[in-house]
Scaffold this motif. Structure first.
Motif, mmCIF file in Angstrom:
data_model
loop_
_atom_site.group_PDB
_atom_site.id
_atom_site.type_symbol
_atom_site.label_atom_id
_atom_site.label_comp_id
_atom_site.label_asym_id
_atom_site.label_seq_id
_atom_site.Cartn_x
_atom_site.Cartn_y
_atom_site.Cartn_z
ATOM 1 N N CYS A 1 25.938 -40.673 3.639
ATOM 2 C CA CYS A 1 26.371 -39.727 2.799
ATOM 3 C C CYS A 1 25.542 -38.466 3.040
ATOM 4 O O CYS A 1 24.434 -38.524 3.541
ATOM 5 N N ALA A 2 26.158 -37.194 2.702
ATOM 6 C CA ALA A 2 25.730 -36.170 3.105
ATOM 7 C C ALA A 2 25.962 -34.977 2.008
ATOM 8 O O ALA A 2 27.070 -35.101 1.589
ATOM 9 N N VAL A 3 25.246 -33.837 1.623
ATOM 10 C CA VAL A 3 25.343 -33.064 0.938
ATOM 11 C C VAL A 3 25.115 -31.577 1.713
ATOM 12 O O VAL A 3 23.936 -31.350 2.351
ATOM 13 N N GLN A 4 26.091 -30.666 1.562
ATOM 14 C CA GLN A 4 26.006 -29.557 2.238
ATOM 15 C C GLN A 4 25.532 -28.423 1.289
ATOM 16 O O GLN A 4 26.000 -28.323 0.088
ATOM 17 N N THR A 5 24.305 -28.063 1.457
ATOM 18 C CA THR A 5 23.416 -27.294 0.553
ATOM 19 C C THR A 5 23.751 -25.791 0.574
ATOM 20 O O THR A 5 22.612 -25.138 0.034
ATOM 21 N N VAL A 6 24.721 -25.322 1.313
ATOM 22 C CA VAL A 6 24.805 -23.967 1.347
ATOM 23 C C VAL A 6 26.197 -23.636 1.087
ATOM 24 O O VAL A 6 27.082 -24.550 1.201
ATOM 25 N N GLY A 7 26.443 -22.471 0.485
ATOM 26 C CA GLY A 7 27.740 -22.113 -0.169
ATOM 27 C C GLY A 7 28.628 -21.238 0.779
ATOM 28 O O GLY A 7 29.914 -21.189 0.537
ATOM 29 N N TRP A 8 28.095 -20.957 2.047
ATOM 30 C CA TRP A 8 29.172 -19.939 2.802
ATOM 31 C C TRP A 8 29.793 -20.659 3.945
ATOM 32 O O TRP A 8 30.205 -19.962 4.659
ATOM 33 N N THR A 9 29.586 -22.026 4.026
ATOM 34 C CA THR A 9 30.169 -22.768 5.048
ATOM 35 C C THR A 9 31.386 -23.683 4.260
ATOM 36 O O THR A 9 31.204 -24.201 3.112
ATOM 37 N N PRO A 10 32.578 -23.415 4.915
ATOM 38 C CA PRO A 10 33.623 -24.587 4.245
ATOM 39 C C PRO A 10 33.363 -25.729 4.281
ATOM 40 O O PRO A 10 32.406 -26.294 4.966
ATOM 41 N N CYS A 11 33.875 -26.532 3.295
ATOM 42 C CA CYS A 11 33.806 -27.946 2.944
ATOM 43 C C CYS A 11 34.667 -28.721 4.068
ATOM 44 O O CYS A 11 35.943 -28.869 3.557
ATOM 45 N N THR A 12 34.260 -28.894 5.169
ATOM 46 C CA THR A 12 35.264 -29.715 6.083
ATOM 47 C C THR A 12 34.705 -30.728 6.085
ATOM 48 O O THR A 12 33.288 -31.369 5.966
ATOM 49 N N LEU A 13 35.053 -31.584 7.476
ATOM 50 C CA LEU A 13 34.663 -32.876 7.614
ATOM 51 C C LEU A 13 33.772 -32.728 8.982
ATOM 52 O O LEU A 13 33.024 -33.858 9.466
#
Length: 126
Positions: A95-107
């Motif tokens: 599992c992973a969490v993207q911790t920045v908001g300027w990157t799209p939520c993709t695979l």
């Protein structure tokens, strides 16, 4: 400090089900996108499913209709329900969490913009 802890992996026969759980210790204000990824021996890591802060989801074609990603921010958990498992689903699941908001939520998560767990092994036998 360990921020993501996966559990729920194990051996299962083809056609069976497993539910993976990720305990998320990342601040909810930094959970812009969360996801499950997997890596099989000799293969590159691939995105399985992602979910953003408004519960919009994305799935890899190989798991659509079989896997479901969900989150419970009150319990600080991320889930991956896996049904109708196949031998080709055998892999280490992260599992992973993207911790920045300027990157799209993709695979595809950039390592420098995300936090990762240690993984849980899923082995599907035919």
């Amino acid at each position: 400090q360990v921020q993501l802890v996966e559990s729920g992996g194990g051996p299962v026969q083809a056609g069976g089900s497993l539910r993976l759980t990720c305990e998320v210790r990342v601040s909810i204000f930094r959970r812009f996108c969360m996801g499950w990824f997997r890596q099989a021996p000799g293969k590159e890591r691939e995105g399985v499913a992602t979910i953003n802060s408004v519960d919009a989801t994305t799935y890899a074609d190989s798991v659509k209709g079989r896997f479901t990603i969900s989150q419970d921010n009150g319990e600080n958990k991320l889930y991956l329900q896996m049904n109708n498992l196949r031998p080709e689903d055998t892999a280490m699941y992260y599992c992973a969490v993207q911790t920045v908001g300027w990157t799209p939520c993709t695979l595809r998560f950039q390592v420098e913009d995300s936090t990762w767990g240690q993984g849980t092994q899923v082995t599907v036998s035919s």
